[in-house]
Structures are given as C-alpha cells and as structure tokens.
Design a protein around this motif. Structure first.
Motif, PDB file in Angstrom:
ATOM      1  N   MET A 185       0.835  -1.182   0.000  1.00  0.00           N
ATOM      2  CA  MET A 185       0.000   0.000   0.000  1.00  0.00           C
ATOM      3  C   MET A 185       0.880   1.245   0.000  1.00  0.00           C
ATOM      4  O   MET A 185       1.939   1.239   0.552  1.00  0.00           O
ATOM      5  CB  MET A 185      -0.859   0.025   1.247  1.00  0.00           C
ATOM      6  N   GLY A 186       0.416   2.322  -0.580  1.00  0.00           N
ATOM      7  CA  GLY A 186       1.116   3.586  -0.475  1.00  0.00           C
ATOM      8  C   GLY A 186       1.483   4.217  -1.789  1.00  0.00           C
ATOM      9  O   GLY A 186       1.053   5.311  -2.072  1.00  0.00           O
ATOM     10  N   THR A 187       2.301   3.576  -2.593  1.00  0.00           N
ATOM     11  CA  THR A 187       2.723   4.160  -3.853  1.00  0.00           C
ATOM     12  C   THR A 187       2.514   3.155  -4.961  1.00  0.00           C
ATOM     13  O   THR A 187       2.100   2.035  -4.725  1.00  0.00           O
ATOM     14  CB  THR A 187       4.214   4.558  -3.814  1.00  0.00           C
ATOM     15  N   THR A 188       2.879   3.565  -6.182  1.00  0.00           N
ATOM     16  CA  THR A 188       2.689   2.652  -7.302  1.00  0.00           C
ATOM     17  C   THR A 188       3.773   1.590  -7.359  1.00  0.00           C
ATOM     18  O   THR A 188       3.657   0.633  -8.091  1.00  0.00           O
ATOM     19  CB  THR A 188       2.675   3.435  -8.628  1.00  0.00           C
ATOM     20  N   SER A 189       4.847   1.757  -6.617  1.00  0.00           N
ATOM     21  CA  SER A 189       5.902   0.743  -6.623  1.00  0.00           C
ATOM     22  C   SER A 189       5.562  -0.361  -5.634  1.00  0.00           C
ATOM     23  O   SER A 189       4.833  -0.158  -4.668  1.00  0.00           O
ATOM     24  CB  SER A 189       7.249   1.367  -6.261  1.00  0.00           C
ATOM     25  N   GLU A 190       6.113  -1.536  -5.863  1.00  0.00           N
ATOM     26  CA  GLU A 190       5.920  -2.637  -4.939  1.00  0.00           C
ATOM     27  C   GLU A 190       6.641  -2.326  -3.639  1.00  0.00           C
ATOM     28  O   GLU A 190       7.747  -1.798  -3.643  1.00  0.00           O
ATOM     29  CB  GLU A 190       6.473  -3.942  -5.529  1.00  0.00           C
ATOM     30  N   SER A 195     -18.142   4.086  -2.797  1.00  0.00           N
ATOM     31  CA  SER A 195     -18.407   2.791  -2.171  1.00  0.00           C
ATOM     32  C   SER A 195     -18.462   2.856  -0.645  1.00  0.00           C
ATOM     33  O   SER A 195     -18.905   1.901  -0.013  1.00  0.00           O
ATOM     34  CB  SER A 195     -17.321   1.786  -2.567  1.00  0.00           C
ATOM     35  N   GLN A 196     -17.998   3.944  -0.062  1.00  0.00           N
ATOM     36  CA  GLN A 196     -17.868   4.105   1.392  1.00  0.00           C
ATOM     37  C   GLN A 196     -16.860   3.124   1.994  1.00  0.00           C
ATOM     38  O   GLN A 196     -16.784   2.966   3.206  1.00  0.00           O
ATOM     39  CB  GLN A 196     -19.225   3.981   2.095  1.00  0.00           C
ATOM     40  N   LYS A 197     -16.077   2.484   1.145  1.00  0.00           N
ATOM     41  CA  LYS A 197     -15.063   1.535   1.580  1.00  0.00           C
ATOM     42  C   LYS A 197     -13.838   2.292   2.099  1.00  0.00           C
ATOM     43  O   LYS A 197     -13.405   3.274   1.499  1.00  0.00           O
ATOM     44  CB  LYS A 197     -14.689   0.664   0.372  1.00  0.00           C
ATOM     45  N   ILE A 198     -13.279   1.843   3.228  1.00  0.00           N
ATOM     46  CA  ILE A 198     -12.018   2.415   3.709  1.00  0.00           C
ATOM     47  C   ILE A 198     -10.919   1.924   2.781  1.00  0.00           C
ATOM     48  O   ILE A 198     -10.762   0.722   2.562  1.00  0.00           O
ATOM     49  CB  ILE A 198     -11.725   2.018   5.164  1.00  0.00           C
ATOM     50  N   ILE A 199     -10.180   2.867   2.201  1.00  0.00           N
ATOM     51  CA  ILE A 199      -9.164   2.522   1.205  1.00  0.00           C
ATOM     52  C   ILE A 199      -7.745   2.809   1.694  1.00  0.00           C
ATOM     53  O   ILE A 199      -6.783   2.513   0.997  1.00  0.00           O
ATOM     54  CB  ILE A 199      -9.411   3.260  -0.128  1.00  0.00           C
ATOM     55  N   GLY A 200      -7.610   3.372   2.882  1.00  0.00           N
ATOM     56  CA  GLY A 200      -6.276   3.632   3.389  1.00  0.00           C
ATOM     57  C   GLY A 200      -6.286   4.492   4.629  1.00  0.00           C
ATOM     58  O   GLY A 200      -7.325   4.741   5.232  1.00  0.00           O
ATOM     59  N   SER A 201      -5.084   4.936   4.978  1.00  0.00           N
ATOM     60  CA  SER A 201      -4.929   5.801   6.141  1.00  0.00           C
ATOM     61  C   SER A 201      -3.729   6.714   5.936  1.00  0.00           C
ATOM     62  O   SER A 201      -2.848   6.447   5.125  1.00  0.00           O
ATOM     63  CB  SER A 201      -4.738   4.972   7.412  1.00  0.00           C
ATOM     64  N   SER A 202      -3.720   7.772   6.688  1.00  0.00           N
ATOM     65  CA  SER A 202      -2.581   8.684   6.718  1.00  0.00           C
ATOM     66  C   SER A 202      -2.604   9.329   8.087  1.00  0.00           C
ATOM     67  O   SER A 202      -3.486   9.043   8.905  1.00  0.00           O
ATOM     68  CB  SER A 202      -2.685   9.730   5.607  1.00  0.00           C
ATOM     69  N   ARG A 203      -1.624  10.190   8.346  1.00  0.00           N
ATOM     70  CA  ARG A 203      -1.650  10.850   9.639  1.00  0.00           C
ATOM     71  C   ARG A 203      -0.773  12.082   9.671  1.00  0.00           C
ATOM     72  O   ARG A 203       0.103  12.274   8.832  1.00  0.00           O
ATOM     73  CB  ARG A 203      -1.251   9.908  10.752  1.00  0.00           C
ATOM     74  N   PHE A 204      -1.058  12.903  10.649  1.00  0.00           N
ATOM     75  CA  PHE A 204      -0.198  14.016  11.018  1.00  0.00           C
ATOM     76  C   PHE A 204       0.687  13.508  12.158  1.00  0.00           C
ATOM     77  O   PHE A 204       0.198  12.814  13.047  1.00  0.00           O
ATOM     78  CB  PHE A 204      -1.014  15.194  11.550  1.00  0.00           C
ATOM     79  N   LYS A 205       1.960  13.850  12.135  1.00  0.00           N
ATOM     80  CA  LYS A 205       2.854  13.487  13.234  1.00  0.00           C
ATOM     81  C   LYS A 205       3.535  14.757  13.720  1.00  0.00           C
ATOM     82  O   LYS A 205       4.214  15.436  12.952  1.00  0.00           O
ATOM     83  CB  LYS A 205       3.889  12.465  12.802  1.00  0.00           C
ATOM     84  N   TRP A 223       3.024   9.059   6.349  1.00  0.00           N
ATOM     85  CA  TRP A 223       2.835   7.803   7.051  1.00  0.00           C
ATOM     86  C   TRP A 223       1.571   7.133   6.494  1.00  0.00           C
ATOM     87  O   TRP A 223       0.700   6.677   7.219  1.00  0.00           O
ATOM     88  CB  TRP A 223       2.724   8.024   8.558  1.00  0.00           C
ATOM     89  N   SER A 224       1.467   7.142   5.171  1.00  0.00           N
ATOM     90  CA  SER A 224       0.236   6.766   4.491  1.00  0.00           C
ATOM     91  C   SER A 224       0.271   5.347   3.936  1.00  0.00           C
ATOM     92  O   SER A 224       1.311   4.867   3.498  1.00  0.00           O
ATOM     93  CB  SER A 224      -0.028   7.732   3.330  1.00  0.00           C
ATOM     94  N   PHE A 225      -0.878   4.743   3.957  1.00  0.00           N
ATOM     95  CA  PHE A 225      -1.108   3.464   3.314  1.00  0.00           C
ATOM     96  C   PHE A 225      -2.334   3.620   2.444  1.00  0.00           C
ATOM     97  O   PHE A 225      -3.313   4.233   2.851  1.00  0.00           O
ATOM     98  CB  PHE A 225      -1.339   2.351   4.349  1.00  0.00           C
ATOM     99  N   LEU A 226      -2.275   3.065   1.270  1.00  0.00           N
ATOM    100  CA  LEU A 226      -3.381   3.143   0.334  1.00  0.00           C
ATOM    101  C   LEU A 226      -3.588   1.764  -0.270  1.00  0.00           C
ATOM    102  O   LEU A 226      -2.630   1.112  -0.690  1.00  0.00           O
ATOM    103  CB  LEU A 226      -3.048   4.168  -0.757  1.00  0.00           C
ATOM    104  N   SER A 227      -4.836   1.317  -0.300  1.00  0.00           N
ATOM    105  CA  SER A 227      -5.153   0.013  -0.870  1.00  0.00           C
ATOM    106  C   SER A 227      -4.610  -0.085  -2.295  1.00  0.00           C
ATOM    107  O   SER A 227      -4.671   0.875  -3.064  1.00  0.00           O
ATOM    108  CB  SER A 227      -6.672  -0.178  -0.874  1.00  0.00           C
ATOM    109  N   ARG A 228      -4.078  -1.210  -2.626  1.00  0.00           N
ATOM    110  CA  ARG A 228      -3.427  -1.410  -3.916  1.00  0.00           C
ATOM    111  C   ARG A 228      -4.316  -1.032  -5.096  1.00  0.00           C
ATOM    112  O   ARG A 228      -3.843  -0.534  -6.108  1.00  0.00           O
ATOM    113  CB  ARG A 228      -2.991  -2.865  -4.033  1.00  0.00           C
ATOM    114  N   GLY A 236      -3.391   6.478  -8.968  1.00  0.00           N
ATOM    115  CA  GLY A 236      -4.444   7.421  -9.337  1.00  0.00           C
ATOM    116  C   GLY A 236      -4.227   8.768  -8.665  1.00  0.00           C
ATOM    117  O   GLY A 236      -3.122   9.120  -8.257  1.00  0.00           O
ATOM    118  N   SER A 237      -5.291   9.483  -8.514  1.00  0.00           N
ATOM    119  CA  SER A 237      -5.208  10.833  -7.955  1.00  0.00           C
ATOM    120  C   SER A 237      -5.407  10.863  -6.439  1.00  0.00           C
ATOM    121  O   SER A 237      -5.298  11.922  -5.822  1.00  0.00           O
ATOM    122  CB  SER A 237      -6.266  11.714  -8.619  1.00  0.00           C
ATOM    123  N   TYR A 238      -5.683   9.734  -5.818  1.00  0.00           N
ATOM    124  CA  TYR A 238      -6.034   9.704  -4.400  1.00  0.00           C
ATOM    125  C   TYR A 238      -4.921  10.212  -3.490  1.00  0.00           C
ATOM    126  O   TYR A 238      -5.153  11.052  -2.626  1.00  0.00           O
ATOM    127  CB  TYR A 238      -6.446   8.288  -3.966  1.00  0.00           C
TER     128      TYR A 238
END
Length: 84
Positions: free
Chosen positions: A1-6, A36-46, A59-64, A69-71
């Motif tokens: 999760m996170g970027t377009t790279s593995e 879809s109202q589906k949770i697709i990831g997370s991020s945060r302020f630190k 500190w972000s994760f994004l569903s594969r 995309g633009s998210y």
C-alpha cells in the motif's frame, strides 16, 4: 500500500506497533472512497516539534486498487491545506 511501486509488507509486530502509535498520536485519518464508502487507506499528522508547530504529514497506506491514481495527491493536498 502507499505508492505505485511494490513495497515489502510490514510484519505483523511492526504493523501493530505502527498502528498503535498512529492511534495514540491522535492525528490518524482514514481514507474512504466516497462512492463505495469503503475504507481505502490511512494517513496521519505526526507532531515533530509542538513548540515550533512543526508537523509531518504522510505515514500513508493506500489500498493497492487505488495506487497510481489521484487519491494520494488529493488527500495530501487536503492535509496540507488543513495544516495551514
């Protein structure tokens, strides 16, 4: 999760540590697909320096399914605007 790279998956122990720290920071956010109202990831302020008002975003994760995309750019822009 996170970027377009593995990326290597976090081991369970490291993920739980990361997750618990995120929740304790009180800066964790969930990312939802509005259609879809589906949770697709997370991020945060630190908070880096509370006295100086220095905050790190990320500190972000994004569903594969949402990589490339633009998210990521959109939610980082929202976080920056909110912080300013």
């Amino acid at each position: 999760m996170g970027t377009t790279s593995e990326q290597r998956p976090l081991c369970s122990r490291k993920f739980h540590c990361f997750f618990n720290e995120s929740i304790a920071s009180k800066g964790a956010l969930t990312l939802r697909d509005l259609d879809s109202q589906k949770i697709i990831g997370s991020s945060r302020f630190k908070c880096i320096d509370e006295e100086e008002g220095i905050v790190e975003i990320g500190w972000s994760f994004l569903s594969r399914d949402y990589w490339g995309g633009s998210y990521n750019k959109a939610f980082k822009r929202l976080m920056i605007n909110y912080a300013l």
